[in-house]
Design a protein around this motif. Sequence first.
Motif, PDB file in Angstrom:
ATOM      1  N   LYS A  33      26.008  39.716  37.696  1.00 37.41           N
ATOM      2  CA  LYS A  33      25.783  41.104  37.274  1.00 37.41           C
ATOM      3  C   LYS A  33      26.908  42.009  37.764  1.00 37.41           C
ATOM      4  N   LEU A  34      27.307  41.833  39.002  1.00 34.54           N
ATOM      5  CA  LEU A  34      28.391  42.624  39.572  1.00 34.54           C
ATOM      6  C   LEU A  34      29.677  42.409  38.775  1.00 34.54           C
ATOM      7  N   THR A  35      30.001  41.169  38.520  1.00 35.47           N
ATOM      8  CA  THR A  35      31.223  40.845  37.768  1.00 35.47           C
ATOM      9  C   THR A  35      31.184  41.463  36.377  1.00 35.47           C
ATOM     10  N   HIS A  36      30.059  41.292  35.686  1.00 37.21           N
ATOM     11  CA  HIS A  36      29.918  41.806  34.331  1.00 37.21           C
ATOM     12  C   HIS A  36      30.010  43.337  34.316  1.00 37.21           C
ATOM     13  N   THR A  37      29.289  43.991  35.222  1.00 39.67           N
ATOM     14  CA  THR A  37      29.256  45.446  35.266  1.00 39.67           C
ATOM     15  C   THR A  37      30.637  46.028  35.560  1.00 39.67           C
ATOM     16  N   CYS A  38      31.275  45.540  36.613  1.00 42.89           N
ATOM     17  CA  CYS A  38      32.570  46.101  37.008  1.00 42.89           C
ATOM     18  C   CYS A  38      33.672  45.741  36.016  1.00 42.89           C
ATOM     19  N   PHE A  39      33.618  44.546  35.441  1.00 51.58           N
ATOM     20  CA  PHE A  39      34.623  44.166  34.448  1.00 51.58           C
ATOM     21  C   PHE A  39      34.518  45.082  33.230  1.00 51.58           C
ATOM     22  N   ASN A  40      33.294  45.272  32.724  1.00 52.85           N
ATOM     23  CA  ASN A  40      33.117  46.116  31.537  1.00 52.85           C
ATOM     24  C   ASN A  40      33.499  47.571  31.809  1.00 52.85           C
ATOM     25  N   LYS A  41      33.263  48.025  33.021  1.00 47.87           N
ATOM     26  CA  LYS A  41      33.570  49.411  33.363  1.00 47.87           C
ATOM     27  C   LYS A  41      35.071  49.636  33.570  1.00 47.87           C
ATOM     28  N   CYS A  42      35.765  48.659  34.149  1.00 51.34           N
ATOM     29  CA  CYS A  42      37.122  48.895  34.642  1.00 51.34           C
ATOM     30  C   CYS A  42      38.251  48.270  33.824  1.00 51.34           C
ATOM     31  N   VAL A  43      37.964  47.268  33.051  1.00 49.94           N
ATOM     32  CA  VAL A  43      39.040  46.564  32.344  1.00 49.94           C
ATOM     33  C   VAL A  43      38.984  46.917  30.857  1.00 49.94           C
ATOM     34  N   GLU A  44      40.130  47.303  30.328  1.00 49.82           N
ATOM     35  CA  GLU A  44      40.198  47.665  28.912  1.00 49.82           C
ATOM     36  C   GLU A  44      39.820  46.475  28.041  1.00 49.82           C
ATOM     37  N   LYS A  45      39.228  46.785  26.896  1.00 45.05           N
ATOM     38  CA  LYS A  45      38.771  45.719  25.994  1.00 45.05           C
ATOM     39  C   LYS A  45      39.947  44.943  25.390  1.00 45.05           C
ATOM     40  N   ARG A  46      41.037  45.641  25.166  1.00 43.43           N
ATOM     41  CA  ARG A  46      42.223  44.965  24.621  1.00 43.43           C
ATOM     42  C   ARG A  46      43.214  44.782  25.753  1.00 43.43           C
ATOM     43  N   TYR A  47      43.442  43.545  26.097  1.00 44.41           N
ATOM     44  CA  TYR A  47      44.363  43.258  27.199  1.00 44.41           C
ATOM     45  C   TYR A  47      45.792  43.596  26.796  1.00 44.41           C
ATOM     46  N   LYS A  48      46.476  44.315  27.688  1.00 41.60           N
ATOM     47  CA  LYS A  48      47.878  44.648  27.456  1.00 41.60           C
ATOM     48  C   LYS A  48      48.782  43.810  28.348  1.00 41.60           C
ATOM     49  N   GLU A  49      48.232  43.386  29.494  1.00 43.88           N
ATOM     50  CA  GLU A  49      49.010  42.631  30.477  1.00 43.88           C
ATOM     51  C   GLU A  49      48.183  41.440  30.948  1.00 43.88           C
ATOM     52  N   ALA A  50      48.864  40.456  31.480  1.00 46.88           N
ATOM     53  CA  ALA A  50      48.180  39.271  31.991  1.00 46.88           C
ATOM     54  C   ALA A  50      47.477  39.556  33.313  1.00 46.88           C
ATOM     55  N   GLU A  51      47.998  40.506  34.079  1.00 42.91           N
ATOM     56  CA  GLU A  51      47.441  40.848  35.397  1.00 42.91           C
ATOM     57  C   GLU A  51      46.749  42.204  35.321  1.00 42.91           C
ATOM     58  N   LEU A  52      45.840  42.445  36.261  1.00 40.76           N
ATOM     59  CA  LEU A  52      45.202  43.758  36.350  1.00 40.76           C
ATOM     60  C   LEU A  52      46.237  44.785  36.810  1.00 40.76           C
ATOM     61  N   ASN A  53      46.194  45.978  36.218  1.00 46.18           N
ATOM     62  CA  ASN A  53      47.112  47.018  36.679  1.00 46.18           C
ATOM     63  C   ASN A  53      46.503  47.737  37.890  1.00 46.18           C
ATOM     64  N   MET A  54      47.252  48.663  38.480  1.00 50.55           N
ATOM     65  CA  MET A  54      46.797  49.315  39.707  1.00 50.55           C
ATOM     66  C   MET A  54      45.513  50.114  39.482  1.00 50.55           C
ATOM     67  N   GLY A  55      45.400  50.781  38.348  1.00 48.49           N
ATOM     68  CA  GLY A  55      44.205  51.555  38.040  1.00 48.49           C
ATOM     69  C   GLY A  55      42.973  50.667  37.915  1.00 48.49           C
ATOM     70  N   GLU A  56      43.134  49.526  37.252  1.00 42.55           N
ATOM     71  CA  GLU A  56      42.012  48.587  37.095  1.00 42.55           C
ATOM     72  C   GLU A  56      41.603  48.004  38.454  1.00 42.55           C
TER      73      GLU A  56
END
Length: 85
Positions: A33-56
Amino acid sequence: MAANTTTPTQLEKDQIFGMAEKEMEYRVEMFNKLTHTCFNKCVEKRYKEAELNMGENSCIDRCVSKYWQVTNLIGQLLGSNRPPM
């Protein structure tokens, strides 16, 4: 004086194993639940980069921290049988 060396019965062993199994299921469910909630909240639906950016990364850190704080608070309130503040 002899030490108390009673061994648990099979029923007690089964109960202990069942409790441990439930605890593991609970922890896996909470992690999912934690993974799903935080991923959906913080990571853009369309990936622009292979790694998470600083904001994410920042968003995920805050999200996980708040999730644990709330989970711990709820656990404390339920454990103490007190009504919420």
